[in-house]
Design an enzyme around this catalytic site. Structure first.
Site, mmCIF file in Angstrom:
data_model
loop_
_atom_site.group_PDB
_atom_site.id
_atom_site.type_symbol
_atom_site.label_atom_id
_atom_site.label_comp_id
_atom_site.label_asym_id
_atom_site.label_seq_id
_atom_site.Cartn_x
_atom_site.Cartn_y
_atom_site.Cartn_z
ATOM 1 N N CYS A 73 0.962 -1.278 0.001
ATOM 2 C CA CYS A 73 0.030 0.029 0.031
ATOM 3 C C CYS A 73 1.065 1.218 -0.112
ATOM 4 O O CYS A 73 1.919 1.414 1.047
ATOM 5 C CB CYS A 73 -0.844 -0.024 1.265
ATOM 6 S SG CYS A 73 -1.682 1.516 1.497
ATOM 7 N N CYS A 79 -1.244 6.038 6.902
ATOM 8 C CA CYS A 79 -2.408 5.155 7.633
ATOM 9 C C CYS A 79 -2.038 4.641 9.012
ATOM 10 O O CYS A 79 -1.042 4.097 9.172
ATOM 11 C CB CYS A 79 -3.037 4.148 6.429
ATOM 12 S SG CYS A 79 -4.257 3.133 7.334
ATOM 13 N N CYS A 82 -1.942 -0.325 9.216
ATOM 14 C CA CYS A 82 -1.132 -1.371 9.083
ATOM 15 C C CYS A 82 0.326 -0.671 9.911
ATOM 16 O O CYS A 82 0.844 0.300 9.469
ATOM 17 C CB CYS A 82 -0.493 -1.548 7.882
ATOM 18 S SG CYS A 82 -1.774 -2.569 6.894
ATOM 19 N N CYS A 165 -8.052 -0.326 0.190
ATOM 20 C CA CYS A 165 -7.110 -1.076 1.307
ATOM 21 C C CYS A 165 -6.694 -2.395 1.039
ATOM 22 O O CYS A 165 -7.602 -3.167 0.570
ATOM 23 C CB CYS A 165 -7.943 -0.778 2.620
ATOM 24 S SG CYS A 165 -7.110 -1.974 4.038
ATOM 25 N N GLN A 332 -15.665 -12.209 14.313
ATOM 26 C CA GLN A 332 -14.093 -11.976 13.871
ATOM 27 C C GLN A 332 -13.953 -11.455 12.350
ATOM 28 O O GLN A 332 -14.567 -12.072 11.657
ATOM 29 C CB GLN A 332 -13.433 -13.550 13.925
ATOM 30 C CG GLN A 332 -13.684 -13.959 15.404
ATOM 31 C CD GLN A 332 -12.789 -13.599 16.549
ATOM 32 O OE1 GLN A 332 -11.813 -12.982 16.038
ATOM 33 N NE2 GLN A 332 -12.728 -13.916 17.625
ATOM 34 N N TYR A 361 -18.548 -13.961 27.033
ATOM 35 C CA TYR A 361 -18.289 -12.970 25.739
ATOM 36 C C TYR A 361 -18.452 -13.740 24.489
ATOM 37 O O TYR A 361 -17.762 -13.792 23.580
ATOM 38 C CB TYR A 361 -16.656 -12.443 25.787
ATOM 39 C CG TYR A 361 -16.430 -11.973 27.326
ATOM 40 C CD1 TYR A 361 -16.573 -10.673 27.675
ATOM 41 C CD2 TYR A 361 -15.737 -12.989 28.249
ATOM 42 C CE1 TYR A 361 -16.335 -10.233 28.821
ATOM 43 C CE2 TYR A 361 -15.268 -12.403 29.515
ATOM 44 C CZ TYR A 361 -15.811 -11.255 29.820
ATOM 45 O OH TYR A 361 -15.017 -10.798 30.954
ATOM 46 N N GLU A 382 -23.425 -12.645 26.905
ATOM 47 C CA GLU A 382 -23.030 -11.662 25.952
ATOM 48 C C GLU A 382 -23.559 -10.265 26.217
ATOM 49 O O GLU A 382 -24.661 -10.435 26.385
ATOM 50 C CB GLU A 382 -23.019 -12.079 24.444
ATOM 51 C CG GLU A 382 -23.110 -11.172 23.331
ATOM 52 C CD GLU A 382 -21.720 -10.408 23.173
ATOM 53 O OE1 GLU A 382 -20.965 -10.862 23.230
ATOM 54 O OE2 GLU A 382 -21.951 -8.927 23.151
ATOM 55 N N ASP A 444 -13.491 -15.300 26.018
ATOM 56 C CA ASP A 444 -13.094 -14.574 24.822
ATOM 57 C C ASP A 444 -13.349 -12.875 24.991
ATOM 58 O O ASP A 444 -14.213 -12.517 24.308
ATOM 59 C CB ASP A 444 -13.785 -15.075 23.305
ATOM 60 C CG ASP A 444 -13.118 -14.582 22.263
ATOM 61 O OD1 ASP A 444 -12.375 -13.561 22.011
ATOM 62 O OD2 ASP A 444 -13.664 -14.945 21.240
ATOM 63 N N CYS A 471 -7.454 -11.308 22.540
ATOM 64 C CA CYS A 471 -6.902 -10.407 21.279
ATOM 65 C C CYS A 471 -5.959 -9.254 21.737
ATOM 66 O O CYS A 471 -5.424 -8.510 21.236
ATOM 67 C CB CYS A 471 -8.036 -9.721 20.723
ATOM 68 S SG CYS A 471 -9.008 -8.555 21.724
#
Ligand code: SAH
Length: 516
Positions: A73, A79, A82, A165, A332, A361, A382, A444, A471
């Site tokens: 890119c 940006c 990334c 993108c 996801q 979650y 949730e 999660d 995450c």
């Protein structure tokens, strides 16, 4: 040696910081240089300086690192999306493996020996581009008054115009061009954060990789104009109404020339859902709480296959489930890697068919439903009501009757059930004892990790195993320290690269209760 702002320095980059920046040292002085790659020799200009360290702007790569690659890119430096595009993919994986290991040691307090005995090699992608099934583009106005969409520059809310993108699907570009043209032709204004004026705030696009179905949701700076808030009944009737097919033609008008926009979007292959989200708040939360479908179905669907993570190439096992996804529900973002992530979670749960589990979650019930097929009973929790409606529908449509879902915060619901027992109102068939002492708990959570009340209740419930899907390795390490202090030990840790080209990494961990 001391530096001051605007000094020019030449430095060898030795390491990668947590934000992806290059780190170099000159005479014991540490320099952080964005866009420099470990192994580069670079020339940089000091932008900010303290006594022991400084930040620099990359000006010239004198000798490129052997790990430096040509970025796909052209806007990768501006940006904020990334951070690692110029680092070879193998090195990106190595960086993430090390990040998980370091956090477990530094934040979790585990010994290097303990961590190394448990860590399996990170699961990477074969083709680490075009993997995102979801994009959220902010809409704004440039210096010349033109409506633009693109990405926020790193750490700011300045929009860099870019509709193409390389992490997203090719359809994004055509959808965005369609929305921009519609705005221009119909004099529809873009939202301006500073003044709070203007209509269109964001464009959310989601694609089901297996179904090919595409959803577009325009986030607008307006309160919903009729009927009160979207109550549970509304959500349910909308979800089930959609089964009878696209419902265009009788929709309420929320946007100027709404049909024109829908007509144009409908021409795009795969388009099955167009909706409006109402967000009149002056904060930087992207989505408001209310949604109206203005064309097509309220959800899109996607199928996830289970893979055998113990075999080379991770072949399919033949098991699969199909999910319906609302615009407000979490799903996801990398479907190729999600199959590997869920397959690991399932493997780590070690089910025989007899177990009772909690899936905290749980989102739209993805992990819960895979678990349910191999277990006796699964309870999902949730906080987003629409996600729970999706979860219940997903259970029903996949023919799964041993999973139940409840709306609420994990840190509230779990202690309430443990302390006060089961309320029949909430669960159809529940065994109080099995719920209070489940065999396995899967969590999660979002980046901030599990709440304290959630962790302390897990310890009281004494499940045999906890599978933690995370995450953020830092909050994962913090929470694992609490659980392991409370009687558990690390068994397996494995990173899954859900977010190639960025510094983010997903991780699955199995901890086991210690029997004294
Ligand atoms: N396991 C799901 C979702 C994981 S993302 C999947 O793989 O798709 C984390 C989820 O936690 C989101 O759906 C989010 O809405 C939900 N969430 C955030 N805070 C929560 C809380 N305090 N209690 C319960 N759920 C919460």
């Amino acid at each position: 040696m001391e530096y001051k702002k605007n000094d020019q320095v030449t430095v060898t980059i030795q390491d990668i910081g947590s934000g992806g920046e290059g780190i170099g040292r000159v005479n014991g002085f540490t320099l952080f240089i964005k866009d420099a790659v470990a192994g580069d020799i670079v020339e940089a200009r000091i932008t900010k300086c303290t006594k022991n360290y400084a930040y620099g702007r990359l000006e010239k790569v004198i000798t490129p690192s052997p790990f430096r690659v040509e970025p796909r890119c052209r806007l990768h430096r501006q940006c904020g999306g990334c951070q690692l595009q110029t680092l070879s993919y193998d090195k990106q994986l190595e960086f993430k493996q090390k990040k998980i290991r370091d956090d477990l040691i530094r934040i979790g307090g585990f010994s290097p020996g303990q961590v190394d005995a448990c860590m399996e090699p990170i699961v990477g992608m074969e083709d680490p581009f075009c993997y995102r099934n979801k994009a959220q583009y902010p809409v704004g106005t440039d210096k010349n008054g033109n409506v633009i969409t693109g990405f926020y520059a790193g750490r700011t809310h300045n929009i860099i115009a870019n509709t193409d993108c390389c992490l997203g699907v090719p359809e994004n570009e055509r959808i965005l061009q369609c929305v921009l043209r519609y705005m221009e032709e119909n004099h529809v204004t873009a939202y301006d954060e500073a003044s709070g004026q203007g209509l269109i705030r964001h464009v959310l696009i989601r694609k089901g990789f297996t179904s090919g179905e595409i959803m577009v949701c325009l986030v607008i700076n307006q309160k919903v104009t009729h009927t009160s808030c979207m109550c549970d009944k509304d959500v349910r009737s909308r979800v089930f109404d959609s089964v009878s097919g696209p419902n265009s033609g009788k929709e309420q008008q929320y946007l100027p020339a709404q049909e024109k926009l829908c007509r144009e979007l409908a021409k795009i292959d795969g388009m099955t859902s167009v909706s409006v989200n109402f967000n009149p708040e002056g904060n930087n939360v992207i989505m408001g709480k209310e949604i109206r479908t203005i064309w097509g179905n309220p959800t899109i669907s996607d199928t996830i296959h289970v893979r055998d993570m113990g075999r080379k190439g991770y072949p399919f096992t033949g098991q699969e489930l199909t999910f319906h996804i609302s615009p407000l529900s979490f799903y996801q973002i990398n479907p190729v890697q999600t199959e590997k992530l869920y397959s690991l979670a399932l493997e780590y749960a070690g089910l025989t068919g007899q177990e009772t589990l909690w899936d905290l979650y749980c989102g739209i019930g993805t992990i819960s439903l895979f678990l349910a097929r191999d277990a006796k009973k699964v309870y999902g929790v949730e906080v987003i009501p629409q996600a729970i409606y999706d979860a219940r529908r997903n259970a029903e449509e996949n023919g799964i009757s041993n999973a139940e879902f409840i709306v609420g915060k994990a840190e509230v619901v779990l202690p309430a059930f443990y302390e006060h027992g089961v309320s029949e109102k909430d669960f159809r068939e529940a065994s109080a004892e099995a719920m209070r002492h489940p065999d396995v708990i899967v969590v999660d959570p979002p980046r901030k990790g599990c709440g304290e009340a959630c962790l302390s209740t897990i310890l009281k419930m004494k499940p045999e195993r906890v599978v933690y899907v995370s995450c953020d390795p830092a909050t994962l390490a913090r929470d694992l320290a609490v659980l392991c202090d409370g009687g558990y030990e690390l068994r397996r840790v494995r990173g899954v690269d859900q977010f190639p080209q960025t510094v983010h990494v997903e991780c699955v961990v199995e901890i086991q209760r210690k029997h004294m």
